[in-house]
Design a protein around this motif. Sequence first.
Motif, PDB file in Angstrom:
ATOM      1  N   ALA A 117     108.515  -9.060  49.838  1.00 53.45           N
ATOM      2  CA  ALA A 117     108.719  -9.232  48.401  1.00 53.45           C
ATOM      3  C   ALA A 117     107.483  -8.808  47.607  1.00 53.45           C
ATOM      4  O   ALA A 117     107.113  -9.450  46.629  1.00 53.45           O
ATOM      5  N   LYS A 165     117.929  -8.635  46.304  1.00 55.97           N
ATOM      6  CA  LYS A 165     117.336  -8.396  44.983  1.00 55.97           C
ATOM      7  C   LYS A 165     118.161  -7.349  44.225  1.00 55.97           C
ATOM      8  O   LYS A 165     118.405  -7.492  43.034  1.00 55.97           O
ATOM      9  N   ASN A 166     118.600  -6.313  44.928  1.00 56.66           N
ATOM     10  CA  ASN A 166     119.414  -5.273  44.295  1.00 56.66           C
ATOM     11  C   ASN A 166     120.790  -5.795  43.893  1.00 56.66           C
ATOM     12  O   ASN A 166     121.346  -5.356  42.895  1.00 56.66           O
ATOM     13  N   LYS A 195     120.100  -8.936  40.508  1.00 54.91           N
ATOM     14  CA  LYS A 195     118.880  -8.525  39.806  1.00 54.91           C
ATOM     15  C   LYS A 195     118.236  -9.630  38.973  1.00 54.91           C
ATOM     16  O   LYS A 195     117.039  -9.628  38.769  1.00 54.91           O
ATOM     17  N   ASP A 207     112.665 -14.323  42.649  1.00 53.34           N
ATOM     18  CA  ASP A 207     112.279 -13.943  44.013  1.00 53.34           C
ATOM     19  C   ASP A 207     112.252 -15.147  44.945  1.00 53.34           C
ATOM     20  O   ASP A 207     112.688 -15.055  46.098  1.00 53.34           O
ATOM     21  N   ILE A 247     115.714 -16.090  46.043  1.00 53.52           N
ATOM     22  CA  ILE A 247     116.221 -15.149  47.050  1.00 53.52           C
ATOM     23  C   ILE A 247     115.585 -15.446  48.404  1.00 53.52           C
ATOM     24  O   ILE A 247     116.274 -15.513  49.431  1.00 53.52           O
TER      25      ILE A 247
END
Length: 113
Positions: free
Chosen positions: A28, A59-60, A63, A67, A70
Motif C-alpha cells: 500500500a 483499491k481499484n 476507490k 487504505d 482495505i
Amino acid sequence: METPDAFLAPDGQAVRMEELLSINIRIAGRNYPLSVLPEDEETAREAGRLVNERFLGEKNKKKKRDDMDILAVIAVMNTVRWLNARSEKLALQEKITQRISRLDELIDSTLAT
C-alpha cells in the motif's frame, strides 16, 4: 526494558536475532521492515507481493475506501483462508492416522494367523 536476543521459531527452535535477515516489504505504498529467517525470505517477499496485489485490486474496485479498511479486510480474509487450510490439514492428518491404525491392525491380525 531489554529486548530478547533470541525467540522461538514456529518449529520451536530457538533463533538468535543475528541469524535473522532484515528485509523490507512494500504494501500500500509503504515500506514495512521485517526480520525473517533466511529460509523464509522468499516466502515473506512473496506474501508481501500477494498482499500488495490484493490491496491494489481492492483499491481499484472500491476507490473511496480508506487504505486501512482495505488492509483490515485483506487481513481478515487471509486469516479465514489460513484457518480453513489449518482445519483441512488437521482433518487430513486425522484421516491418515486412522488409516495407518487400520493398516497396523490388519498387519497384526495377518501376522497372528
